[in-house]
Scaffold this motif. Structure first.
Motif, PDB file in Angstrom:
ATOM      1  N   GLU A 147       1.005 -70.230 -28.671  1.00 40.35           N
ATOM      2  CA  GLU A 147       1.167 -70.032 -30.330  1.00 40.35           C
ATOM      3  C   GLU A 147       2.333 -69.155 -30.845  1.00 40.35           C
ATOM      4  N   GLN A 148       2.650 -68.135 -30.158  1.00 43.02           N
ATOM      5  CA  GLN A 148       3.638 -67.394 -30.408  1.00 43.02           C
ATOM      6  C   GLN A 148       4.992 -68.152 -30.584  1.00 43.02           C
ATOM      7  N   LEU A 149       5.155 -69.143 -29.710  1.00 42.99           N
ATOM      8  CA  LEU A 149       6.160 -69.811 -29.395  1.00 42.99           C
ATOM      9  C   LEU A 149       6.254 -70.761 -30.704  1.00 42.99           C
ATOM     10  N   SER A 150       5.253 -71.385 -31.075  1.00 42.43           N
ATOM     11  CA  SER A 150       5.026 -72.238 -32.100  1.00 42.43           C
ATOM     12  C   SER A 150       5.610 -71.457 -33.376  1.00 42.43           C
ATOM     13  N   SER A 151       5.211 -70.162 -33.546  1.00 39.05           N
ATOM     14  CA  SER A 151       5.319 -69.490 -34.684  1.00 39.05           C
ATOM     15  C   SER A 151       6.695 -68.872 -34.920  1.00 39.05           C
ATOM     16  N   SER A 152       7.696 -69.092 -33.939  1.00 38.18           N
ATOM     17  CA  SER A 152       8.981 -68.616 -33.687  1.00 38.18           C
ATOM     18  C   SER A 152       9.816 -69.635 -34.007  1.00 38.18           C
ATOM     19  N   THR A 153      11.310 -69.238 -34.005  1.00 43.00           N
ATOM     20  CA  THR A 153      12.205 -70.324 -34.279  1.00 43.00           C
ATOM     21  C   THR A 153      12.824 -70.606 -32.706  1.00 43.00           C
ATOM     22  N   VAL A 154      13.367 -71.745 -32.779  1.00 43.31           N
ATOM     23  CA  VAL A 154      14.167 -72.222 -31.346  1.00 43.31           C
ATOM     24  C   VAL A 154      15.036 -71.004 -30.963  1.00 43.31           C
ATOM     25  N   THR A 155      15.901 -70.443 -31.665  1.00 45.22           N
ATOM     26  CA  THR A 155      16.657 -69.587 -31.547  1.00 45.22           C
ATOM     27  C   THR A 155      16.076 -68.435 -30.700  1.00 45.22           C
ATOM     28  N   ASN A 156      14.886 -67.855 -31.394  1.00 45.09           N
ATOM     29  CA  ASN A 156      14.041 -66.821 -30.932  1.00 45.09           C
ATOM     30  C   ASN A 156      13.546 -66.890 -29.372  1.00 45.09           C
ATOM     31  N   ALA A 157      13.275 -68.405 -29.197  1.00 45.54           N
ATOM     32  CA  ALA A 157      12.801 -68.752 -27.922  1.00 45.54           C
ATOM     33  C   ALA A 157      13.829 -68.869 -26.725  1.00 45.54           C
ATOM     34  N   PHE A 158      15.007 -69.182 -27.074  1.00 47.03           N
ATOM     35  CA  PHE A 158      16.047 -68.985 -26.228  1.00 47.03           C
ATOM     36  C   PHE A 158      16.528 -67.556 -25.796  1.00 47.03           C
ATOM     37  N   GLU A 159      16.317 -66.996 -27.109  1.00 49.37           N
ATOM     38  CA  GLU A 159      16.789 -65.413 -26.453  1.00 49.37           C
ATOM     39  C   GLU A 159      15.502 -64.529 -25.881  1.00 49.37           C
ATOM     40  N   ALA A 160      14.168 -65.017 -26.032  1.00 44.93           N
ATOM     41  CA  ALA A 160      13.078 -64.559 -25.268  1.00 44.93           C
ATOM     42  C   ALA A 160      13.322 -65.065 -23.620  1.00 44.93           C
ATOM     43  N   LEU A 161      13.896 -66.217 -23.569  1.00 46.48           N
ATOM     44  CA  LEU A 161      14.068 -66.642 -22.390  1.00 46.48           C
ATOM     45  C   LEU A 161      15.001 -65.733 -21.247  1.00 46.48           C
ATOM     46  N   GLU A 162      16.100 -65.270 -22.134  1.00 50.46           N
ATOM     47  CA  GLU A 162      17.109 -64.413 -21.564  1.00 50.46           C
ATOM     48  C   GLU A 162      16.811 -63.261 -21.209  1.00 50.46           C
ATOM     49  N   HIS A 163      15.635 -62.522 -22.052  1.00 47.16           N
ATOM     50  CA  HIS A 163      15.008 -61.394 -21.868  1.00 47.16           C
ATOM     51  C   HIS A 163      14.012 -61.332 -20.462  1.00 47.16           C
ATOM     52  N   LEU A 164      13.304 -62.482 -20.713  1.00 44.17           N
ATOM     53  CA  LEU A 164      12.433 -62.770 -19.442  1.00 44.17           C
ATOM     54  C   LEU A 164      12.773 -62.839 -18.160  1.00 44.17           C
ATOM     55  N   ASN A 165      14.205 -63.506 -18.118  1.00 47.28           N
ATOM     56  CA  ASN A 165      14.936 -63.627 -16.949  1.00 47.28           C
ATOM     57  C   ASN A 165      15.613 -62.129 -16.486  1.00 47.28           C
ATOM     58  N   ARG A 166      15.551 -61.228 -17.193  1.00 50.24           N
ATOM     59  CA  ARG A 166      16.018 -59.873 -16.785  1.00 50.24           C
ATOM     60  C   ARG A 166      14.999 -59.258 -15.753  1.00 50.24           C
ATOM     61  N   PHE A 167      13.802 -59.282 -16.368  1.00 51.64           N
ATOM     62  CA  PHE A 167      12.649 -58.563 -15.714  1.00 51.64           C
ATOM     63  C   PHE A 167      11.542 -59.276 -14.854  1.00 51.64           C
ATOM     64  N   ALA A 168      11.636 -60.622 -15.052  1.00 50.26           N
ATOM     65  CA  ALA A 168      10.674 -61.459 -14.414  1.00 50.26           C
ATOM     66  C   ALA A 168      11.401 -63.004 -14.013  1.00 50.26           C
ATOM     67  N   PRO A 169      12.417 -62.962 -13.482  1.00 51.29           N
ATOM     68  CA  PRO A 169      13.039 -64.087 -13.101  1.00 51.29           C
ATOM     69  C   PRO A 169      12.161 -65.307 -12.763  1.00 51.29           C
ATOM     70  N   ASN A 170      11.217 -64.724 -11.884  1.00 48.17           N
ATOM     71  CA  ASN A 170      10.454 -65.925 -11.083  1.00 48.17           C
ATOM     72  C   ASN A 170       9.442 -66.532 -12.210  1.00 48.17           C
ATOM     73  N   LEU A 171       9.288 -66.034 -13.114  1.00 47.17           N
ATOM     74  CA  LEU A 171       8.155 -66.644 -14.189  1.00 47.17           C
ATOM     75  C   LEU A 171       9.106 -67.538 -15.185  1.00 47.17           C
ATOM     76  N   VAL A 172      10.285 -67.728 -15.201  1.00 50.05           N
ATOM     77  CA  VAL A 172      11.276 -68.295 -16.167  1.00 50.05           C
ATOM     78  C   VAL A 172      10.992 -69.633 -16.212  1.00 50.05           C
ATOM     79  N   PRO A 173      10.658 -70.591 -14.749  1.00 53.02           N
ATOM     80  CA  PRO A 173      10.228 -71.958 -14.977  1.00 53.02           C
ATOM     81  C   PRO A 173       8.946 -72.123 -15.883  1.00 53.02           C
TER      82      PRO A 173
END
Length: 488
Positions: free
Chosen positions: A447-473
């Protein structure tokens, strides 16, 4: 249908429906209903494929959906339909750069340029075409080629430095010709030249690049892309120089036969210009500076704090740079200025206060205090006294937590604020993988992804990769279900 003065029914032109669909599609894109918007614009195009404007709207819709390649293909249609239109040409080149097709972008834009004995890149640089340099810098940054990224950001800075130097000639001219009104405009222009959006964009981008070089050196692919990296330094330079000469020879535009020859002086100047070679074609010297953060502070942050102090991004980056350099009083100043902007902003400003910057500021505040506690023993008594006084009053632990909760709760549908909440817990030393995994399994994440832009989704992916890389897939799979056209 409508009734005319003679009470006879008159059928509307099909173009009326086409433009209504065009307008409706743009409205649906504005409210993020991209599938419906794309369907309507396709319907509008089908009515009369020769009308070019709907293709522009289609390209923008596809860009918003994250499909940059299809967007570039869509905008090529009006460009080919009206090859004399410079706007279509530039827009097509821009969209090709955004999907990292730089060679195709050069071929598109050179239809309106006439480079003589020089490459297309150098020709555009000589014309001080800043939108071109800005988009190239973004493209190289996304691919991890930080040498070329810094090269183009510094190029934009050089353009503005040239403006400042060129103004000195205008002073004597204005006084001599008594054009005092223009002279006053010049004086006013000098006061605000570094507040131009292109300069601010380049300066912020350069500081961000220097930060990534220090914090995530593994992301840099500049050296990895060097096909001669295995050679000794001397041989590598010779091979690169030979390759550049071959590329330059291929890109040189030959003058058509029958064209009037230039004078001996002009020919000599052109020959001299051809001989001049870029000493740092890949930005390696900019990349290999001894202290990237010091260069960022000295070259860009000073002007940003003076001329872009109302941009939240200025203070977020200043906070990060000064904290990493252990200049904690300057970092504290940036923190307070950022909070001041945040408190005065009732709604997000597209240019000066964005959702992304708000979320990052909150994360950086927690990171600042964690770093400060680790380095406290190395600091002078005066510095510790000032920061500890702030820590006990305005920035106490309870007040910072209250600010964090207030900010995150104010944007419940923001994917970046959701990620920021987990990132703050990770900064404090908690193992957040279990919490993140539960969040990803819940409907809230989608739901939060659907309410965001695709640019914000890419940025969120970068942040997640820094502290929880195992959950990136797992996060990528949710992103792809929300944005099926985008490539995560």
């Amino acid at each position: 249908k409508q009734e005319d003065s003679s009470s006879e029914e008159k059928e509307e032109s099909p173009s009326v429906l086409q433009w209504l669909l065009h307008l409706r599609a743009q409205h649906l894109r504005y409210i993020s209903k991209f599938d419906s918007s794309l369907s309507l614009i396709e319907e509008a195009i089908a009515i009369d494929p020769k009308v070019l404007e709907p293709y522009i709207a289609k390209a923008r819709i596809l860009k918003s959906m994250g499909d940059f390649t299809a967007a570039a293909d869509a905008i090529d249609i009006p460009r080919l339909g009206d090859e004399a239109d410079r706007w279509y040409n530039n827009k097509s080149a821009l969209y090709h750069i955004r999907c990292h097709k730089i060679e195709e972008a050069e071929n598109v834009v050179k239809k309106f340029t006439r480079p003589k004995g020089e490459t297309q890149q150098n020709n555009l640089n000589d014309m001080q075409c800043m939108w071109w340099a800005s988009e190239l810098a973004k493209s190289y940054f996304q691919r991890g080629d930080f040498g070329m990224t810094l090269k183009y950001f510094h190029l934009i800075k050089k353009h503005f430095d040239d403006y400042v130097e060129d103004q000195f000639d205008f002073h004597s001219y204005c006084v001599r010709k008594m054009t005092l009104r223009d002279y006053m405009k010049l004086i006013s222009f000098e006061d605000s030249i570094f507040s131009h959006p292109y300069y601010i964009r380049a300066a912020l981008g350069a500081v961000k690049t220097y930060l990534v070089l220090v914090q995530e050196p593994g992301k840099c692919t500049s050296n990895a892309e060097d096909e001669f990296a295995h050679l000794p330094e001397k041989e590598r330079k010779k091979a690169l120089s030979k390759k550049r000469r071959e590329e330059k020879r291929k890109e040189t535009v030959e003058e058509p036969e029958g064209k009037q020859k230039t004078t001996d002086k002009n020919a000599k100047d052109d020959s001299q210009k051809e001989k001049e070679e870029d000493e740092d074609p890949r930005g390696e010297k900019l990349l290999r500076v001894e202290d990237p953060l010091k260069v960022a502070s000295k070259t860009f942050l000073g002007n940003l704090n003076e001329f872009a102090s109302d941009y939240l991004e200025t203070h977020v980056l200043s906070l990060q740079v000064f904290a990493l350099r252990k200049l904690y009083l300057l970092a504290l100043r940036a923190l307070n200025r950022g909070l001041n902007i945040l408190s005065q902003s009732t709604a997000t400003d597209k240019n000066k206060v964005t959702i992304s910057q708000r979320a990052r500021l909150v994360v950086c505040i927690h990171q600042f205090f964690v770093d400060y506690e680790k380095s406290k023993g190395e600091l002078s008594a005066n510095v510790k006294q000032i920061i500890d006084a702030e820590r006990q009053t305005n920035l106490s632990a309870s007040k910072v937590d209250e600010l964090t909760n207030k900010e995150i709760s104010a944007f419940p549908k923001s994917i970046l604020h959701a990620i920021a909440g987990f990132q703050i817990k990770a900064i404090k030393g908690s193992n957040v993988e279990k919490d993140v995994s539960s969040w990803l399994a819940s409907p809230l994440a989608k739901e939060q992804l659907s309410s965001s832009t695709v640019t914000n989704a890419f940025e969120a992916l970068e942040h997640l990769n820094r502290f929880a890389p195992n959950l990136v897939p797992q996060f990528k799979s949710i992103c792809e279900s929300v944005w099926p056209r985008a490539k995560f």
